[in-house]
Scaffold this active site. Structure first.
Site, PDB file in Angstrom:
ATOM      1  N   SER A  57      59.769   9.887 -37.076  1.00 35.53           N
ATOM      2  CA  SER A  57      59.347   9.610 -38.450  1.00 35.53           C
ATOM      3  C   SER A  57      60.545   9.659 -39.389  1.00 35.53           C
ATOM      4  O   SER A  57      61.427  10.521 -39.253  1.00 35.53           O
ATOM      5  CB  SER A  57      58.316  10.641 -38.911  1.00 35.53           C
ATOM      6  N   LYS A  67      47.137  11.709 -44.180  1.00 35.10           N
ATOM      7  CA  LYS A  67      48.230  12.663 -44.015  1.00 35.10           C
ATOM      8  C   LYS A  67      48.854  12.901 -45.389  1.00 35.10           C
ATOM      9  O   LYS A  67      49.409  11.994 -45.995  1.00 35.10           O
ATOM     10  CB  LYS A  67      49.265  12.096 -43.035  1.00 35.10           C
ATOM     11  N   ARG A 112      47.304  12.120 -31.357  1.00 40.18           N
ATOM     12  CA  ARG A 112      47.724  13.138 -32.320  1.00 40.18           C
ATOM     13  C   ARG A 112      46.615  14.182 -32.429  1.00 40.18           C
ATOM     14  O   ARG A 112      45.511  13.889 -32.872  1.00 40.18           O
ATOM     15  CB  ARG A 112      47.997  12.512 -33.684  1.00 40.18           C
TER      16      ARG A 112
END
Length: 224
Positions: free
Chosen positions: A116, A145, A47
């Site tokens: 997700s 996050k 990521r």
């Protein structure tokens, strides 16, 4: 309640590392990932939100070479173009990223595609697609996050497990103290960032989590 038939659980989902260079605390990125894999990580998601496309591809190529040595799949977060450029094993997409149908069409058969799910409607919509896994995110509140919906918590995870045919990976605030509870409430895999990347020993942190995932819960006995 939706009646579902569970899809086969991908064995690679057990201990899923999501990379974050800042969480590596200044240590070599590739060293942290390799130590984690040596400790039992079964899949790695790269990521990168700040790298240029060329730098992202370069990092993905190097990481793919490293992971192939251990037969661990490389998943690219969001960037279908990067995944195609390095022939990664798959992609992970969020609700605001490329739609599943388009990602599947571009990547072709045989690739891992994870999605997700941040709210109940995401879980129900995903029933129409043949995903490799659904990521219940975030399970608990996490500083890694912050641009997400409210945490699912364990009751929400249990609802998702009852209403989804996909293997569920949980991410967000997972560590050795709550991983077993997540598994008991329907998770097929545990995804972590800082619990491994920021640990004094990424290998030992991975080993501890892997032990929780692979060891059945001991029987409890009543105290006299």
């Amino acid at each position: 309640m939706v009646t579902t038939t569970k899809m086969h659980t991908n064995s690679n989902l057990g201990l899923y590392l999501v990379t974050d260079e800042a969480s590596c605390l200044g240590r070599d990125f590739y060293w942290v990932v390799e130590e984690a894999v040596k400790g039992g990580v079964t899949m790695v998601q790269l990521r990168e939100k700040s790298l240029s496309t060329r730098a992202f591809i370069d990092r993905a190529k190097r990481l793919k070479d490293l992971l192939e040595t251990y037969n661990v799949p490389l998943i690219i977060n969001d960037r279908i173009d990067v995944a195609l450029a390095v022939d990664a094993d798959g992609v992970h997409i969020g609700q605001s990223d490329m739609p599943f149908q388009a990602a599947h069409r571009l990547l072709g058969e045989g690739k891992i595609i994870g999605l997700s799910a941040e709210k109940q409607s995401d879980v129900l919509e995903a029933e129409h697609w043949n995903l490799s896994y659904l990521a219940v995110s975030p399970l608990f509140a996490t500083p890694t996050k912050t641009d997400t919906e409210q945490p699912w918590e364990l009751e929400g995870l249990q609802w998702a497990e009852m209403n989804s045919r996909h293997p569920l990976v949980v991410i967000g605030g997972l560590h050795t103290g709550n991983a077993r509870e997540a598994l008991q409430h329907g998770a097929s895999g545990i995804a972590v960032v800082s619990a491994i990347c920021s640990a004094p020993s990424p290998r030992e942190a991975a080993q501890q989590l892997k032990t929780i995932i692979t060891t059945p819960e001991p029987f409890k006995t009543l105290n006299n």
